[in-house]
Design a protein around this motif. Structure first.
Motif, PDB file in Angstrom:
ATOM      1  N   ALA A  53       0.815  -1.222   0.000  1.00  0.00           N
ATOM      2  CA  ALA A  53       0.000   0.000   0.000  1.00  0.00           C
ATOM      3  C   ALA A  53       0.847   1.270   0.000  1.00  0.00           C
ATOM      4  O   ALA A  53       0.299   2.377  -0.007  1.00  0.00           O
ATOM      5  N   GLY A  54       2.168   1.120   0.058  1.00  0.00           N
ATOM      6  CA  GLY A  54       3.026   2.300   0.113  1.00  0.00           C
ATOM      7  C   GLY A  54       2.978   3.001   1.454  1.00  0.00           C
ATOM      8  O   GLY A  54       3.255   4.204   1.550  1.00  0.00           O
ATOM      9  N   ALA A  55       2.644   2.266   2.514  1.00  0.00           N
ATOM     10  CA  ALA A  55       2.482   2.860   3.836  1.00  0.00           C
ATOM     11  C   ALA A  55       3.781   2.915   4.629  1.00  0.00           C
ATOM     12  O   ALA A  55       3.810   3.462   5.734  1.00  0.00           O
ATOM     13  N   ILE A  56       4.847   2.326   4.102  1.00  0.00           N
ATOM     14  CA  ILE A  56       6.173   2.396   4.730  1.00  0.00           C
ATOM     15  C   ILE A  56       7.050   3.232   3.807  1.00  0.00           C
ATOM     16  O   ILE A  56       7.178   2.923   2.613  1.00  0.00           O
ATOM     17  N   VAL A  57       7.642   4.287   4.331  1.00  0.00           N
ATOM     18  CA  VAL A  57       8.326   5.255   3.480  1.00  0.00           C
ATOM     19  C   VAL A  57       9.711   5.582   4.032  1.00  0.00           C
ATOM     20  O   VAL A  57      10.005   5.351   5.211  1.00  0.00           O
ATOM     21  N   ASP A  58      10.559   6.121   3.134  1.00  0.00           N
ATOM     22  CA  ASP A  58      11.789   6.772   3.579  1.00  0.00           C
ATOM     23  C   ASP A  58      11.706   8.222   3.126  1.00  0.00           C
ATOM     24  O   ASP A  58      10.636   8.694   2.706  1.00  0.00           O
ATOM     25  N   MET A  59      12.814   8.956   3.186  1.00  0.00           N
ATOM     26  CA  MET A  59      12.764  10.377   2.852  1.00  0.00           C
ATOM     27  C   MET A  59      12.446  10.627   1.381  1.00  0.00           C
ATOM     28  O   MET A  59      12.066  11.733   1.001  1.00  0.00           O
ATOM     29  N   ASP A  60      12.563   9.585   0.551  1.00  0.00           N
ATOM     30  CA  ASP A  60      12.267   9.743  -0.881  1.00  0.00           C
ATOM     31  C   ASP A  60      10.868   9.284  -1.264  1.00  0.00           C
ATOM     32  O   ASP A  60      10.481   9.385  -2.433  1.00  0.00           O
ATOM     33  N   GLY A  61      10.121   8.744  -0.304  1.00  0.00           N
ATOM     34  CA  GLY A  61       8.761   8.337  -0.605  1.00  0.00           C
ATOM     35  C   GLY A  61       8.475   6.889  -0.266  1.00  0.00           C
ATOM     36  O   GLY A  61       9.267   6.224   0.436  1.00  0.00           O
ATOM     37  N   PRO A  62       7.351   6.334  -0.757  1.00  0.00           N
ATOM     38  CA  PRO A  62       6.946   4.964  -0.431  1.00  0.00           C
ATOM     39  C   PRO A  62       7.974   3.936  -0.910  1.00  0.00           C
ATOM     40  O   PRO A  62       8.607   4.105  -1.945  1.00  0.00           O
ATOM     41  N   LEU A  63       8.094   2.864  -0.118  1.00  0.00           N
ATOM     42  CA  LEU A  63       9.032   1.785  -0.436  1.00  0.00           C
ATOM     43  C   LEU A  63       8.267   0.583  -0.985  1.00  0.00           C
ATOM     44  O   LEU A  63       7.235   0.184  -0.438  1.00  0.00           O
ATOM     45  N   ALA A  64       8.794   0.002  -2.048  1.00  0.00           N
ATOM     46  CA  ALA A  64       8.134  -1.127  -2.707  1.00  0.00           C
ATOM     47  C   ALA A  64       8.350  -2.415  -1.917  1.00  0.00           C
ATOM     48  O   ALA A  64       9.269  -2.515  -1.094  1.00  0.00           O
ATOM     49  N   PRO A  65       7.513  -3.429  -2.164  1.00  0.00           N
ATOM     50  CA  PRO A  65       7.669  -4.709  -1.459  1.00  0.00           C
ATOM     51  C   PRO A  65       9.046  -5.342  -1.648  1.00  0.00           C
ATOM     52  O   PRO A  65       9.501  -6.091  -0.766  1.00  0.00           O
ATOM     53  N   ASP A  66       9.713  -5.072  -2.763  1.00  0.00           N
ATOM     54  CA  ASP A  66      11.030  -5.657  -3.000  1.00  0.00           C
ATOM     55  C   ASP A  66      12.162  -4.651  -2.752  1.00  0.00           C
ATOM     56  O   ASP A  66      13.276  -4.825  -3.240  1.00  0.00           O
ATOM     57  N   ALA A  67      11.876  -3.603  -1.978  1.00  0.00           N
ATOM     58  CA  ALA A  67      12.892  -2.579  -1.720  1.00  0.00           C
ATOM     59  C   ALA A  67      14.103  -3.204  -1.034  1.00  0.00           C
ATOM     60  O   ALA A  67      13.957  -4.042  -0.132  1.00  0.00           O
ATOM     61  N   PRO A  68      15.315  -2.832  -1.426  1.00  0.00           N
ATOM     62  CA  PRO A  68      16.510  -3.375  -0.793  1.00  0.00           C
ATOM     63  C   PRO A  68      16.703  -2.825   0.619  1.00  0.00           C
ATOM     64  O   PRO A  68      16.171  -1.766   0.970  1.00  0.00           O
ATOM     65  N   TYR A  69      17.439  -3.558   1.395  1.00  0.00           N
ATOM     66  CA  TYR A  69      17.807  -3.084   2.732  1.00  0.00           C
ATOM     67  C   TYR A  69      18.944  -2.074   2.585  1.00  0.00           C
ATOM     68  O   TYR A  69      19.939  -2.343   1.913  1.00  0.00           O
ATOM     69  N   VAL A  70      18.792  -0.903   3.214  1.00  0.00           N
ATOM     70  CA  VAL A  70      19.799   0.154   3.122  1.00  0.00           C
ATOM     71  C   VAL A  70      20.415   0.375   4.503  1.00  0.00           C
ATOM     72  O   VAL A  70      19.792   0.994   5.372  1.00  0.00           O
ATOM     73  N   PRO A  71      21.624  -0.128   4.737  1.00  0.00           N
ATOM     74  CA  PRO A  71      22.260   0.037   6.054  1.00  0.00           C
ATOM     75  C   PRO A  71      22.361   1.512   6.434  1.00  0.00           C
ATOM     76  O   PRO A  71      22.727   2.359   5.615  1.00  0.00           O
ATOM     77  N   GLY A  72      21.998   1.800   7.689  1.00  0.00           N
ATOM     78  CA  GLY A  72      22.096   3.166   8.186  1.00  0.00           C
ATOM     79  C   GLY A  72      20.955   4.065   7.770  1.00  0.00           C
ATOM     80  O   GLY A  72      20.916   5.240   8.148  1.00  0.00           O
ATOM     81  N   GLY A  73      20.005   3.545   6.990  1.00  0.00           N
ATOM     82  CA  GLY A  73      18.866   4.348   6.565  1.00  0.00           C
ATOM     83  C   GLY A  73      17.810   4.425   7.657  1.00  0.00           C
ATOM     84  O   GLY A  73      18.015   4.017   8.804  1.00  0.00           O
ATOM     85  N   ALA A  74      16.662   4.938   7.294  1.00  0.00           N
ATOM     86  CA  ALA A  74      15.549   5.050   8.241  1.00  0.00           C
ATOM     87  C   ALA A  74      14.252   4.939   7.464  1.00  0.00           C
ATOM     88  O   ALA A  74      14.160   5.361   6.301  1.00  0.00           O
ATOM     89  N   VAL A  75      13.255   4.354   8.092  1.00  0.00           N
ATOM     90  CA  VAL A  75      11.930   4.254   7.490  1.00  0.00           C
ATOM     91  C   VAL A  75      10.889   4.717   8.503  1.00  0.00           C
ATOM     92  O   VAL A  75      11.122   4.685   9.717  1.00  0.00           O
ATOM     93  N   TRP A  76       9.750   5.154   7.989  1.00  0.00           N
ATOM     94  CA  TRP A  76       8.659   5.640   8.830  1.00  0.00           C
ATOM     95  C   TRP A  76       7.365   4.938   8.431  1.00  0.00           C
ATOM     96  O   TRP A  76       7.164   4.582   7.259  1.00  0.00           O
ATOM     97  N   PHE A  77       6.483   4.764   9.406  1.00  0.00           N
ATOM     98  CA  PHE A  77       5.158   4.208   9.138  1.00  0.00           C
ATOM     99  C   PHE A  77       4.278   4.479  10.349  1.00  0.00           C
ATOM    100  O   PHE A  77       4.778   4.756  11.454  1.00  0.00           O
ATOM    101  N   HIS A  78       2.986   4.423  10.147  1.00  0.00           N
ATOM    102  CA  HIS A  78       2.045   4.570  11.255  1.00  0.00           C
ATOM    103  C   HIS A  78       1.702   3.188  11.807  1.00  0.00           C
ATOM    104  O   HIS A  78       1.308   2.293  11.059  1.00  0.00           O
TER     105      HIS A  78
END
Length: 310
Positions: A53-78
């Motif tokens: 649903a695009g409900a998990i995002v990073d600073m660039d926007g929604p993350l896809a189901p196959d989004a790679p893991y980005v060490p040191g990054g951050a994600v947001w969701f409700h």
């Protein structure tokens, strides 16, 4: 000082989104793999649903189901919210200006979100109902305690008002109703060492250097009940309840002292007879002396027949 990133998702129900910092080291092949391990209480199907649903995002926007893991990054969701029973009592506004908001909190309403109480908290209700998304409490009252709570409206003033409470520069007065004991000599100052252990509901007193102090006096008494004035000089968990219990006059409606009693979360009868009645301090911004008083009353004193009937 490094500033915290502004969340890329808006508040929902007055709540900021959850933020997850992704570890620098790890062998997860995808963000999904990490979330499944990181959030064991969230069903895998729900994680998949949120990603789709695009409900998990990073600073660039929604993350896809196959989004790679980005060490040191951050994600947001409700986070999904628990089902809550509405607390059927209103919050009264005592004072409001550009910097602070003082309210009269009812019994049974938590100050801030925690555990099973999220939407049914003073902070979330006030952010939503008064359209104050940056509101933050300068201190807290227990869910069981009614009375005055000071919130900070202006984020730039947050530290100034919170520091007042941290430095114990706020003069607090509470009213309480308990059994009247003619042999209890009052006024007196109670000092004790209070300990509160994690995952244990009740606090307790132990031998050792005192870390809590309360002035206790009696306003009046009638028909076996006393109306007490309590002035805490410290802010230990359940301090007033423990000190009154230690004097042999536990507060009416106390479900923790002298012993923990199970009470349904939607049982709003027989509230703890403790009321934060007055806050007074020198305003850290204007230098003006401030004093606020509750407009609430304690039922067991004003309506003892109705109290006994509950």
């Amino acid at each position: 000082m490094r500033r915290r990133q502004r969340p890329p998702l808006p508040k929902r129900h007055g709540l900021d989104p959850a933020r997850l910092r992704l570890p620098e080291e790890g062998s997860w092949g995808s963000l999904r793999d990490h979330l499944v391990e990181r959030l064991p209480r969230v069903p895998v199907a729900r994680i998949d649903e949120m990603l789709a649903a695009g409900a998990i995002v990073d600073m660039d926007g929604p993350l896809a189901p196959d989004a790679p893991y980005v060490p040191g990054g951050a994600v947001w969701f409700h986070r999904d919210l628990p089902a809550e029973t509405r607390v059927p009592f209103d919050i009264s506004v005592v004072h409001r200006d550009d910097d602070i908001l003082v309210v009269d909190k009812p019994h049974f309403l938590a100050t801030i979100p925690r555990g099973r109480h999220i939407l049914e908290t003073a902070l979330v209700r006030l952010r939503r109902d008064l359209d104050l998304p940056d509101l933050i409490p300068a201190h807290r009252l227990d869910r069981a305690t009614a009375g005055l709570v000071l919130f900070v409206v202006n984020p730039a003033r947050r530290g100034a008002y919170q520091t007042l409470f941290h430095r114990r520069e706020v003069r607090k007065e509470y009213e309480a109703v308990a059994r009247y004991d003619p042999e209890l000599v009052l006024p007196r100052t109670v000092r004790s060492r209070i300990v509160k252990e994690k995952n244990v509901l009740a606090a307790f007193e132990v031998a050792g250097e005192p870390n809590s102090l309360t002035e206790v006096s009696l306003f009046e008494h009638r028909d076996g009940l006393g109306r007490y004035l309590l002035r805490p000089h410290t802010g230990r968990t359940h301090q007033l309840r423990l000190h009154m219990h230690g004097l042999g006059v536990p507060l009416l409606g106390d479900d923790f002292y002298p012993e923990v009693t199970e009470k349904a979360i939607d049982d709003f009868t027989r509230p703890l007879q403790l009321l934060a009645a007055r806050l007074a301090f020198t305003d850290p911004v204007s230098g003006v002396e401030r004093s606020f008083r509750t407009v609430r009353r304690l039922q067991a004193w004003d309506d003892p027949v109705g109290w006994a009937r509950n």
